[in-house]
Write an enzyme that holds these catalytic residues in place. Sequence first.
Site, PDB file in Angstrom:
ATOM      1  CB  CYS A  79      29.958  19.987  30.910  1.00 26.10           C
ATOM      2  SG  CYS A  79      31.130  21.291  31.271  1.00 26.10           S
ATOM      3  CB  CYS A  82      30.479  20.626  34.468  1.00 27.04           C
ATOM      4  SG  CYS A  82      29.933  21.867  33.284  1.00 27.04           S
TER       5      CYS A  82
END
Length: 159
Positions: A79, A82
């Site tokens: 991600c 993230c």
Amino acid sequence: MVMESMGFVVTGSLAGRGGFLGAPSSSTCPKRSRGQVGGVRRRSTLTMKSVGEVSKDSFQGEVMESDLPVLVDFYAAWCGPCKLIAPVMDWCASEYEGKLRVVKIDTEKYPNFVREYSIHGLPTLAIFKNGENISQIEGAIGKQKVLDLLNDNLPELSS
């Protein structure tokens, strides 16, 4: 031109105006110097407390039974957003050491948390206090938004 953000200094064409990340679309990468990568270099040698990884087995003890409030970062290794908020989480761990525990959980390794906490997007930040999920927000948010989240839900951190 030099721009500063979250302890990083952006130099050269990356700090200018123009195309992607401020660099003119036809430009080449700025010259790199020691301690500098792609026009970004670390300004200080502050020691950041790293965010601890929590597993399915340690979640109960480290989050639900914690004496401190806990900020949990539900993330995945693939991600991109993230990865963008990881420095903010490290900052929180250092800034609120002794007042707030900051941990992360890999949702790919432990998908049961996705269902249990109704996680629809990554990253998701959740605040746990006294074993209860008191607030949750999805998406890559900046430092100020994280501070707002903490101040709104944990006013005792401000004192």
